[in-house]
Structure formats: C-alpha cells, structure tokens
Design a protein around this motif. Structure first.
Motif, PDB file in Angstrom:
ATOM      1  N   THR A 163       0.829  -1.207   0.000  1.00  0.00           N
ATOM      2  CA  THR A 163       0.000   0.000   0.000  1.00  0.00           C
ATOM      3  C   THR A 163       0.861   1.253   0.000  1.00  0.00           C
ATOM      4  O   THR A 163       0.531   2.255  -0.658  1.00  0.00           O
ATOM      5  CB  THR A 163      -0.929   0.007   1.231  1.00  0.00           C
ATOM      6  OG1 THR A 163      -1.789  -1.143   1.168  1.00  0.00           O
ATOM      7  CG2 THR A 163      -1.783   1.259   1.262  1.00  0.00           C
ATOM      8  N   VAL A 164       1.969   1.209   0.730  1.00  0.00           N
ATOM      9  CA  VAL A 164       2.894   2.356   0.737  1.00  0.00           C
ATOM     10  C   VAL A 164       3.434   2.590  -0.673  1.00  0.00           C
ATOM     11  O   VAL A 164       3.505   3.737  -1.153  1.00  0.00           O
ATOM     12  CB  VAL A 164       4.053   2.108   1.726  1.00  0.00           C
ATOM     13  CG1 VAL A 164       5.117   3.210   1.602  1.00  0.00           C
ATOM     14  CG2 VAL A 164       3.520   2.051   3.160  1.00  0.00           C
TER      15      VAL A 164
ATOM     16  N   TRP B 186       0.733   4.029  -2.859  1.00  0.00           N
ATOM     17  CA  TRP B 186       0.485   5.460  -2.622  1.00  0.00           C
ATOM     18  C   TRP B 186       1.280   6.318  -3.590  1.00  0.00           C
ATOM     19  O   TRP B 186       0.792   7.299  -4.134  1.00  0.00           O
ATOM     20  CB  TRP B 186       0.835   5.804  -1.179  1.00  0.00           C
ATOM     21  CG  TRP B 186       0.692   7.253  -0.837  1.00  0.00           C
ATOM     22  CD1 TRP B 186       1.644   8.232  -0.954  1.00  0.00           C
ATOM     23  CD2 TRP B 186      -0.483   7.906  -0.338  1.00  0.00           C
ATOM     24  NE1 TRP B 186       1.143   9.436  -0.545  1.00  0.00           N
ATOM     25  CE2 TRP B 186      -0.152   9.277  -0.160  1.00  0.00           C
ATOM     26  CE3 TRP B 186      -1.768   7.465  -0.018  1.00  0.00           C
ATOM     27  CZ2 TRP B 186      -1.078  10.201   0.314  1.00  0.00           C
ATOM     28  CZ3 TRP B 186      -2.683   8.389   0.463  1.00  0.00           C
ATOM     29  CH2 TRP B 186      -2.342   9.732   0.618  1.00  0.00           C
ATOM     30  N   PHE B 187       2.539   5.932  -3.836  1.00  0.00           N
ATOM     31  CA  PHE B 187       3.405   6.708  -4.726  1.00  0.00           C
ATOM     32  C   PHE B 187       3.129   6.405  -6.202  1.00  0.00           C
ATOM     33  O   PHE B 187       3.536   7.175  -7.075  1.00  0.00           O
ATOM     34  CB  PHE B 187       4.877   6.426  -4.407  1.00  0.00           C
ATOM     35  CG  PHE B 187       5.301   6.913  -3.050  1.00  0.00           C
ATOM     36  CD1 PHE B 187       5.574   8.256  -2.828  1.00  0.00           C
ATOM     37  CD2 PHE B 187       5.404   6.032  -1.981  1.00  0.00           C
ATOM     38  CE1 PHE B 187       5.954   8.712  -1.575  1.00  0.00           C
ATOM     39  CE2 PHE B 187       5.784   6.476  -0.723  1.00  0.00           C
ATOM     40  CZ  PHE B 187       6.055   7.826  -0.519  1.00  0.00           C
TER      41      PHE B 187
ATOM     42  N   TYR C 122       0.022   6.135  -7.297  1.00  0.00           N
ATOM     43  CA  TYR C 122      -1.355   6.559  -7.529  1.00  0.00           C
ATOM     44  C   TYR C 122      -1.490   7.461  -8.755  1.00  0.00           C
ATOM     45  O   TYR C 122      -2.371   7.252  -9.601  1.00  0.00           O
ATOM     46  CB  TYR C 122      -1.895   7.288  -6.295  1.00  0.00           C
ATOM     47  CG  TYR C 122      -3.220   7.968  -6.532  1.00  0.00           C
ATOM     48  CD1 TYR C 122      -4.403   7.234  -6.590  1.00  0.00           C
ATOM     49  CD2 TYR C 122      -3.299   9.352  -6.712  1.00  0.00           C
ATOM     50  CE1 TYR C 122      -5.629   7.844  -6.807  1.00  0.00           C
ATOM     51  CE2 TYR C 122      -4.512   9.977  -6.939  1.00  0.00           C
ATOM     52  CZ  TYR C 122      -5.673   9.226  -6.983  1.00  0.00           C
ATOM     53  OH  TYR C 122      -6.876   9.845  -7.210  1.00  0.00           O
TER      54      TYR C 122
ATOM     55  N   LEU D  71      -8.303  12.817  -1.599  1.00  0.00           N
ATOM     56  CA  LEU D  71      -7.461  12.140  -0.609  1.00  0.00           C
ATOM     57  C   LEU D  71      -8.026  10.772  -0.257  1.00  0.00           C
ATOM     58  O   LEU D  71      -7.285   9.781  -0.190  1.00  0.00           O
ATOM     59  CB  LEU D  71      -7.346  13.006   0.653  1.00  0.00           C
ATOM     60  CG  LEU D  71      -6.516  12.419   1.802  1.00  0.00           C
ATOM     61  CD1 LEU D  71      -5.079  12.198   1.370  1.00  0.00           C
ATOM     62  CD2 LEU D  71      -6.586  13.330   3.033  1.00  0.00           C
TER      63      LEU D  71
ATOM     64  N   GLN E 220      -7.379   8.362  -3.029  1.00  0.00           N
ATOM     65  CA  GLN E 220      -5.985   7.936  -3.120  1.00  0.00           C
ATOM     66  C   GLN E 220      -5.695   6.822  -2.111  1.00  0.00           C
ATOM     67  O   GLN E 220      -4.952   5.882  -2.413  1.00  0.00           O
ATOM     68  CB  GLN E 220      -5.033   9.117  -2.877  1.00  0.00           C
ATOM     69  CG  GLN E 220      -3.558   8.752  -3.093  1.00  0.00           C
ATOM     70  CD  GLN E 220      -2.664   9.960  -3.240  1.00  0.00           C
ATOM     71  OE1 GLN E 220      -3.153  11.089  -3.392  1.00  0.00           O
ATOM     72  NE2 GLN E 220      -1.367   9.760  -3.201  1.00  0.00           N
ATOM     73  N   PHE E 221      -6.283   6.921  -0.927  1.00  0.00           N
ATOM     74  CA  PHE E 221      -6.126   5.858   0.066  1.00  0.00           C
ATOM     75  C   PHE E 221      -6.695   4.542  -0.469  1.00  0.00           C
ATOM     76  O   PHE E 221      -6.056   3.483  -0.374  1.00  0.00           O
ATOM     77  CB  PHE E 221      -6.833   6.233   1.365  1.00  0.00           C
ATOM     78  CG  PHE E 221      -5.975   7.020   2.325  1.00  0.00           C
ATOM     79  CD1 PHE E 221      -4.842   6.450   2.899  1.00  0.00           C
ATOM     80  CD2 PHE E 221      -6.303   8.323   2.654  1.00  0.00           C
ATOM     81  CE1 PHE E 221      -4.049   7.175   3.782  1.00  0.00           C
ATOM     82  CE2 PHE E 221      -5.518   9.053   3.531  1.00  0.00           C
ATOM     83  CZ  PHE E 221      -4.393   8.480   4.103  1.00  0.00           C
ATOM     84  N   LYS E 222      -7.912   4.596  -1.024  1.00  0.00           N
ATOM     85  CA  LYS E 222      -8.571   3.382  -1.505  1.00  0.00           C
ATOM     86  C   LYS E 222      -7.793   2.748  -2.659  1.00  0.00           C
ATOM     87  O   LYS E 222      -7.592   1.524  -2.691  1.00  0.00           O
ATOM     88  CB  LYS E 222      -9.997   3.697  -1.938  1.00  0.00           C
ATOM     89  CG  LYS E 222     -10.923   4.059  -0.781  1.00  0.00           C
ATOM     90  CD  LYS E 222     -12.329   4.358  -1.283  1.00  0.00           C
ATOM     91  CE  LYS E 222     -13.261   4.701  -0.130  1.00  0.00           C
ATOM     92  NZ  LYS E 222     -14.638   5.025  -0.604  1.00  0.00           N
TER      93      LYS E 222
ATOM     94  N   ALA F 127      -4.646   3.119  -3.328  1.00  0.00           N
ATOM     95  CA  ALA F 127      -3.362   2.640  -2.813  1.00  0.00           C
ATOM     96  C   ALA F 127      -3.506   1.268  -2.166  1.00  0.00           C
ATOM     97  O   ALA F 127      -2.642   0.397  -2.318  1.00  0.00           O
ATOM     98  CB  ALA F 127      -2.787   3.642  -1.811  1.00  0.00           C
TER      99      ALA F 127
END
Length: 254
Positions: A25-26, A29-30, A32, A65, A68-70, A72
């Motif tokens: 997931t980390v 995130w990048f 995305y 935001l 982006q979490f979902k 990721a």
C-alpha cells in the motif's frame, strides 16, 4: 495438526499477509498518480473522439485524498500478491507430505502469472466498458463521472479478475492437501459453470455478451484443467500407495 494449531497457523499467515499488504500500500500510494492518469485515459480519449463533455469529477473537498487511500490499498493488494499467495500456500502446505511441500515453486510459478494475467485482462476490459456505458448518454448531454465510483469500479474489477484466475490453483492445492477430492469438484461442475457465468456477468458490467465471455471462457477452462490436475495427482498417489504398503509389511515382518 489440531484445530488450535490450524487457527494459530491461520493467524500467523494473516498477519504476514497483512504486513505485505501494508508495504504494498505504501508503494501504491506513490504509484497513484500514474495509475490514475492511465485509468482516466479512456475517458479523455472518449471525450476527444466524440467531442463530448465526459470527465471524471471529485465531488467533495476530501474526495481526492480518500480515493488515493482506496486506490493505494487495492494497488497494495496487487503489488503484494506474490507474498500473500505464498502465505495462502504455506497455510495449506502443512496438510501435505514433506515431498509435496517442495511444489511451492510450482504453485507460485503458476499462481502469480495467472493473477497478473487476470489483472491484464481487466485492464483491457475497462476502456471497452467505459465506451459502452458512456455511449448510453443522450446526445447533447454531459456525462460527469463520479471519481469515487469510477476508480473504485475500475480497481475492484482489476482485483476481481486477478482473484478469479487464481481460484483454479487453489482448487489444485486443496485437492493435493486431501481437503477437497477431485471428484467433488467434478460432481459440482454444473453449479461451477453457472457461478462462473454469474460472476463474469457481475464483474463485467457491460451489456454485451462478448466481454462476459472473455472472462467466463478462460475461467471455465481453468476450472476443468484444475480438476484434471487433481485427478492426475490422486492417481499418482494411488499408484505409490501399494509400494508404500509393501514396504511397511516388509519392515513389520522383519
């Protein structure tokens, strides 16, 4: 293994899979921004082709935001798939003999490519799905796609395709672990084909049958291939059993 040992093993594998998911997931995130741009491309191309107002819209202040979490998290599940697929195999493997556990490389060598094949097929289906669904927009009207719905639909579709292609490998693993015999899978083939067709219809929300068949056909073929592999393994195991019984009798007589 006792029930308690199985539960402890399950907890261990779930924790390890969760750690892999967090790391993935980390990374997701990048990734995305390029993924979002790639998913938005069919919408932009459609707008340019038809000279229509078709766009992806973020309706709330925190929508971008939250999305982006979902995305990721789903990207994390895709990126870490080799890791959690291994944890799945490692949970099933204790039910196998020591010699059968050596097939870990074979399991991973089949499961991982199949998962990414499903992901690739979903990636090819998304532009067609967008084109067909947006095509129902009346002439002169605008189609403002909600980003939350569109991106969630796209990412879940990708993940669902990947999981659908891995299921036959899980069937083989369960047969080899003597949990589900191959004859049980074969006996339920009619229900399996029906469920595959329904799942394909749900995962490909376009009205055309061609897109559904693109998913249902390989899933059905893989289902019967898995049954064949299971029967082959059971026959191999049955041929070895008499030899093992003879050795055991010889040792007893001595």
């Amino acid at each position: 293994m006792s029930l308690r040992d199985h539960l402890l093993e399950l907890r261990k594998r779930l924790i390890l899979a969760a750690v892999g998911l967090i790391i993935g997931t980390v990374v997701g995130w990048f990734l995305y921004t390029p993924v979002y741009e790639a998913l938005q491309a069919p919408v932009i191309d459609l707008a340019e082709r038809d000279d229509a107002l078709v766009t992806v819209n973020f309706g709330g202040l925190a929508s971008a935001l939250d999305m982006q979490f979902k995305v990721a998290i789903i990207l994390g599940a895709i990126i870490s798939s080799p890791w959690w697929l291994y944890q799945l195999w490692a949970f099933v493997a204790p039910g196998m003999r020591q010699v059968e556990r050596r097939y870990t490389i074979g399991f991973m060598g089949v499961a991982v490519p199949l998962f990414f094949t499903g992901v690739a097929m979903a990636w090819l289906v998304i532009p067609q799905a967008v084109s067909i669904l947006v095509g129902f927009t009346p002439e002169g009207a605008a189609n403002v796609l909600d980003a939350q719905m569109y991106l969630t639909f796209a990412m879940r579709l990708i993940l669902a395709f990947g999981l659908a292609f891995v299921f036959p490998v899980l069937m083989v693993a369960l047969t080899w672990a003597k949990i589900v015999p191959a004859r049980v899978w074969l006996k339920g083939w009619r229900w399996a084909v029906l469920i595959i067709a329904l799942a394909a219809a749900i995962m490909t929300p376009t009205p055309d049958a061609v897109t559904m068949m693109l998913l249902a056909t390989p899933m059905t073929i893989l289902y019967f291939v898995a049954i064949g592999v299971g029967f082959a393994r059971e026959r191999q195991r049955a041929r070895k059993r008499p030899a093992l019984d003879d050795d055991a009798e010889a040792e007893t007589s001595l």
